[in-house]
Design a protein around this motif. Structure first.
Motif, PDB file in Angstrom:
ATOM      1  N   PHE A 228       9.582 106.712  84.709  1.00 52.59           N
ATOM      2  CA  PHE A 228       9.839 105.497  83.934  1.00 52.59           C
ATOM      3  C   PHE A 228       9.252 105.609  82.533  1.00 52.59           C
ATOM      4  O   PHE A 228       9.892 105.243  81.541  1.00 52.59           O
ATOM      5  N   LEU A 229       8.018 106.117  82.441  1.00 48.71           N
ATOM      6  CA  LEU A 229       7.391 106.302  81.135  1.00 48.71           C
ATOM      7  C   LEU A 229       8.236 107.192  80.242  1.00 48.71           C
ATOM      8  O   LEU A 229       8.423 106.917  79.047  1.00 48.71           O
ATOM      9  N   THR A 230       8.788 108.252  80.813  1.00 53.55           N
ATOM     10  CA  THR A 230       9.592 109.194  80.037  1.00 53.55           C
ATOM     11  C   THR A 230      10.886 108.561  79.538  1.00 53.55           C
ATOM     12  O   THR A 230      11.213 108.620  78.343  1.00 53.55           O
ATOM     13  N   LEU A 231      11.633 107.941  80.459  1.00 56.07           N
ATOM     14  CA  LEU A 231      12.955 107.423  80.110  1.00 56.07           C
ATOM     15  C   LEU A 231      12.881 106.139  79.284  1.00 56.07           C
ATOM     16  O   LEU A 231      13.746 105.885  78.448  1.00 56.07           O
ATOM     17  N   HIS A 232      11.845 105.365  79.499  1.00 57.65           N
ATOM     18  CA  HIS A 232      11.744 104.071  78.830  1.00 57.65           C
ATOM     19  C   HIS A 232      11.072 104.148  77.468  1.00 57.65           C
ATOM     20  O   HIS A 232      11.403 103.371  76.565  1.00 57.65           O
ATOM     21  N   GLU A 233      10.129 105.095  77.302  1.00 60.84           N
ATOM     22  CA  GLU A 233       9.328 105.101  76.080  1.00 60.84           C
ATOM     23  C   GLU A 233       9.389 106.415  75.302  1.00 60.84           C
ATOM     24  O   GLU A 233       9.536 106.399  74.084  1.00 60.84           O
ATOM     25  N   MET A 234       9.290 107.541  75.995  1.00 58.89           N
ATOM     26  CA  MET A 234       9.196 108.808  75.281  1.00 58.89           C
ATOM     27  C   MET A 234      10.536 109.266  74.719  1.00 58.89           C
ATOM     28  O   MET A 234      10.622 109.673  73.555  1.00 58.89           O
TER      29      MET A 234
END
Length: 275
Positions: A228-234
């Protein structure tokens, strides 16, 4: 258990101090190279995706079954989505405003002082937001280290690369507002300390020995958090700063590098550390 906590703490310090590296980029250059930061974010995103899907989620499904593995994975997704809903991660957007406003004539010292106070406040809020995001990342490194040194190392590497732009996001407004290199460096570094703090707290929350099923489930949840961190923010940041085409290339480069590291670490580490 004590040795695992020390290893996790050391790995989380690497990730935490990466915010200091981002602050140094601001202090030494004055303004970050956003394209380079975007490429760095894309590369880190590739590392994260590879860890999440090809390692953590894959192992959880193989160990505890397809249904339980997916339930744990999406529990991690939902929990981190809940966190980001209330504490959205700040971006480097204020940096462009800082550069523009720094070159403009604001018409008086009072206006400039007011603007500096506003920018300083935004830097402090950014530091708080990043600290709240770094806390679960420390928990992830701890759980990965319990699983094995290989998992902990790879998580720490990906998170460390991700934390460099976060250090820039904190240091840039603080440096502009205070004109103090030390204040910018100090606040960015303090925001990174939430990661080892997460290790220390979660080490006391969990028992000294976790059942293999619970551990695999928790690592599956870590995979959901990282995905989620990767797809949503990074990835959005990588697309904005480096452009879609370049970002996609470095994402796959990051995935390839992480896949290679997973293989070589698995082959080189002793059995009692790699399992």
């Amino acid at each position: 258990m004590a040795s695992q906590v020390l290893v996790a703490l050391a790995l989380s310090l690497v990730g935490g101090f990466s915010t200091s590296l981002g602050a140094l980029l601001v202090i030494l250059s004055g303004a970050p190279n956003l394209k380079m930061l975007g490429l760095l974010q894309g590369f880190a995103a590739g590392l994260m995706l590879s860890i999440s899907f090809l390692d953590l989620a894959h192992n959880a499904i193989n160990s505890i079954g397809f249904l339980k593995g997916n339930l744990w994975f999406f529990a991690g997704v939902i929990s981190f989505a809940f966190v980001t809903h209330f504490v959205p991660e700040p971006t480097l957007a204020p940096g462009s405003d800082i550069k523009r406003n720094k070159d403009e004539d604001d018409g008086g010292k009072d206006v400039m002082k007011k603007h500096r106070r506003q920018v300083l406040f935004s830097g402090i809020i950014t530091a708080i937001g990043i600290s709240l995001h770094n806390f679960p990342e420390g928990m992830a490194v701890f759980l990965g280290s319990i699983k094995g040194l290989r998992v902990g190392l790879n998580l720490a590497l990906a998170i460390a690369l991700h934390n460099i732009p976060e250090g820039v996001a904190v240091a840039l407004p603080v440096y502009f507002a205070t004109q103090s290199k030390w204040q910018a460096f100090k606040l960015a570094t303090l925001s990174g300390f939430a990661e080892p703090l997460g290790v220390i707290i979660v080490a006391y929350l969990f028992p000294s020995s976790l059942s293999p099923e619970i551990l695999e489930g928790l690592l599956g949840s870590v995979g959901g958090v990282m995905a989620f961190l990767t797809l949503h923010e990074m990835l959005p940041l990588a697309f904005d700063y480096a452009g879609p085409k370049q970002a996609v290339k470095v994402v796959f480069l990051g995935m390839a590098c992480m896949s290679a590291s997973l293989y070589f670490l698995e082959m080189s580490l002793p059995k009692d550390l790699s399992l």
